[in-house]
Design a protein around this motif. Sequence first.
Motif, short mmCIF file in Angstrom:
data_model
loop_
_atom_site.label_atom_id
_atom_site.label_comp_id
_atom_site.label_asym_id
_atom_site.label_seq_id
_atom_site.Cartn_x
_atom_site.Cartn_y
_atom_site.Cartn_z
N TYR A 1 0.83 -1.20 0.00
CA TYR A 1 0.00 0.00 0.00
C TYR A 1 0.87 1.25 0.00
O TYR A 1 1.92 1.32 0.63
CB TYR A 1 -0.91 0.02 1.23
CG TYR A 1 -1.70 1.29 1.32
CD1 TYR A 1 -2.89 1.44 0.61
CD2 TYR A 1 -1.26 2.36 2.10
CE1 TYR A 1 -3.61 2.61 0.66
CE2 TYR A 1 -1.97 3.54 2.16
CZ TYR A 1 -3.14 3.66 1.44
OH TYR A 1 -3.85 4.83 1.50
N SER A 2 0.42 2.26 -0.71
CA SER A 2 1.04 3.58 -0.68
C SER A 2 -0.02 4.61 -1.00
O SER A 2 -1.04 4.30 -1.62
CB SER A 2 2.19 3.67 -1.70
OG SER A 2 1.69 3.63 -3.02
N GLU A 3 0.21 5.85 -0.57
CA GLU A 3 -0.72 6.92 -0.88
C GLU A 3 -0.88 7.08 -2.38
O GLU A 3 -1.97 7.30 -2.90
CB GLU A 3 -0.23 8.22 -0.26
CG GLU A 3 -0.17 8.20 1.26
CD GLU A 3 0.38 9.51 1.82
OE1 GLU A 3 0.66 10.40 1.01
OE2 GLU A 3 0.52 9.62 3.04
N GLU A 4 0.26 6.95 -3.10
CA GLU A 4 0.23 7.15 -4.55
C GLU A 4 -0.63 6.09 -5.24
O GLU A 4 -1.39 6.39 -6.16
CB GLU A 4 1.64 7.12 -5.11
CG GLU A 4 2.51 8.31 -4.72
CD GLU A 4 3.00 8.22 -3.28
OE1 GLU A 4 3.41 9.26 -2.73
OE2 GLU A 4 2.94 7.12 -2.70
N TYR B 1 -4.35 6.79 -4.57
CA TYR B 1 -4.83 7.94 -5.33
C TYR B 1 -4.87 7.64 -6.82
O TYR B 1 -5.79 8.06 -7.53
CB TYR B 1 -3.94 9.17 -5.07
CG TYR B 1 -4.35 10.32 -5.95
CD1 TYR B 1 -5.54 11.01 -5.70
CD2 TYR B 1 -3.60 10.67 -7.06
CE1 TYR B 1 -5.95 12.03 -6.52
CE2 TYR B 1 -4.01 11.69 -7.90
CZ TYR B 1 -5.18 12.38 -7.62
OH TYR B 1 -5.59 13.38 -8.45
N SER C 1 -9.31 3.53 2.74
CA SER C 1 -8.49 2.35 2.45
C SER C 1 -8.54 1.35 3.61
O SER C 1 -8.54 1.73 4.78
CB SER C 1 -7.04 2.76 2.21
OG SER C 1 -6.95 3.62 1.10
N GLU D 1 -7.87 8.06 6.32
CA GLU D 1 -7.30 6.79 6.74
C GLU D 1 -8.41 5.82 7.14
O GLU D 1 -9.54 6.21 7.41
CB GLU D 1 -6.33 6.99 7.91
CG GLU D 1 -6.99 7.28 9.25
CD GLU D 1 -7.18 8.77 9.48
OE1 GLU D 1 -7.39 9.16 10.63
OE2 GLU D 1 -7.14 9.54 8.49
N LYS E 1 -1.56 7.91 10.00
CA LYS E 1 -2.23 8.62 8.94
C LYS E 1 -1.84 8.02 7.60
O LYS E 1 -0.67 7.83 7.31
CB LYS E 1 -1.85 10.11 8.97
CG LYS E 1 -2.14 10.80 10.30
CD LYS E 1 -3.62 10.87 10.59
CE LYS E 1 -3.90 11.64 11.87
NZ LYS E 1 -5.32 11.66 12.20
N LEU E 2 -2.82 7.77 6.78
CA LEU E 2 -2.54 7.34 5.42
C LEU E 2 -2.38 8.55 4.52
O LEU E 2 -1.41 8.70 3.81
CB LEU E 2 -3.67 6.45 4.89
CG LEU E 2 -4.01 5.24 5.74
CD1 LEU E 2 -5.15 4.47 5.10
CD2 LEU E 2 -2.79 4.35 5.89
N ILE E 3 -3.37 9.43 4.56
CA ILE E 3 -3.35 10.70 3.85
C ILE E 3 -3.97 11.71 4.79
O ILE E 3 -4.88 11.38 5.54
CB ILE E 3 -4.16 10.62 2.53
CG1 ILE E 3 -3.51 9.60 1.60
CG2 ILE E 3 -4.26 11.96 1.85
CD1 ILE E 3 -4.28 9.37 0.34
N VAL F 1 -6.86 15.54 -2.06
CA VAL F 1 -5.65 14.84 -2.45
C VAL F 1 -5.04 15.51 -3.69
O VAL F 1 -5.69 15.64 -4.73
CB VAL F 1 -5.94 13.37 -2.76
CG1 VAL F 1 -4.70 12.68 -3.29
CG2 VAL F 1 -6.44 12.68 -1.51
#
Length: 391
Positions: free
Chosen positions: A282-285, A288, A319, A355, A362-364, A370
């Motif tokens: 998992y990543s924010e990018e 998104y 997420s 999140e 925090k995820l984002i 975003v």
Amino acid sequence: MPSRQGVGWWTCAASLQSFAYILQMLFHDDGKTVSNMLIFYLLQTTVNHLLVIGTLLFIKQKLDLRLWLAVPTVMLAVTTALSLSGQTFLGALLFAVENASAFFMVAYAIYKTAEPINKSTKMMGVFSFLVGVHWLDFPFLGHLEWFQAIGFIIGMTLAIGIFMSLSAMALLQFRDHTQRSEKRAIYAAGHDPLTGLYNRSSLDGLFDDYVAEADEKKLSFIVMYLDLDGFKAVNDQYGHKAGDMLLITVAKRLEKWLGDKGDAIRIGGDEIIVLTRLRGAYSEESAYKSARLLLDMIELPIVDGDNVHNISSSIGGCSYLPGIITPSLDDMIQCADKQMYKAKQAGGHCIFFKEQPGAKRKLIKPDLLVIPKVAEKLQRKKRTKQPIEVV
């Protein structure tokens, strides 16, 4: 039970055939008088043609009922005239050839039909051919005393075989119809009738499957809540038919875009929930990127005749990360729904994330649009997209 054409004809034939056999056994000792033979011709021709017409209708063969009723009527009239004038052999020959031809046509129609046929239908074709052959021996052997009992037994055996085959055909049709009805009922219970997407009743099971898969494979997935921007304006200006067309088109695009990556669920009106699996860590990018591609796809213009409709979507996402905490479906939907309303209040055409409910990290950044600059680029990019015809 809705039934194919033909079953009613079979029922009449079975009843009349039983009556004919009873008469034949009761008056067998009276001898073959002309009147008895004419009654036999009438009853047996009626039975045979009821069977033939019913079978041809059942296997969906086109036929002219008036012709099929006129031919045996003319044959019976000529046979009667021949028999009364003393030419009993010619009358019997005409009777046998006409009835045999009818059964041969059934056998040929079953053999040549393009529709998939089962074993019982194939057996009906075989018995029809054998019955046709048996009728041809009638004018030559029917008057012989030693053959009469044998011919009666052969005829009854073939008749039983035909009616057993017809019964099996009807039962198999009932089974197939029941199975199709069950499948349609199951599908209708879990899918939206307009778009074909899953409906709200399917969401609980889907969410449980996604959670189990994510925990097993240590992969994440996103719950996205979509509300279409501009949908109400199209509905008000062009009518509900245009609005339905937009929903169907968006649904087709969603299914094509998701493939095996996720599922879409219409929960009412123009609101759709999308479950999307994320590949790899998992990543924010990555989260998104999935939402941004989804937004790009929805924003492609839709052509409806002379009208070009431009719609977009406000997307809220949440997420799911395995190993942190297991939120409920209601928690995830509520989280994504709140973010969707924030996107709507921000003017639409954008994405908000938060999140996972209960996550400690925090995820984002919560309540933050975003990558606003990218969203602005999407707005400018939208004006350069080429319209796509509705499929």
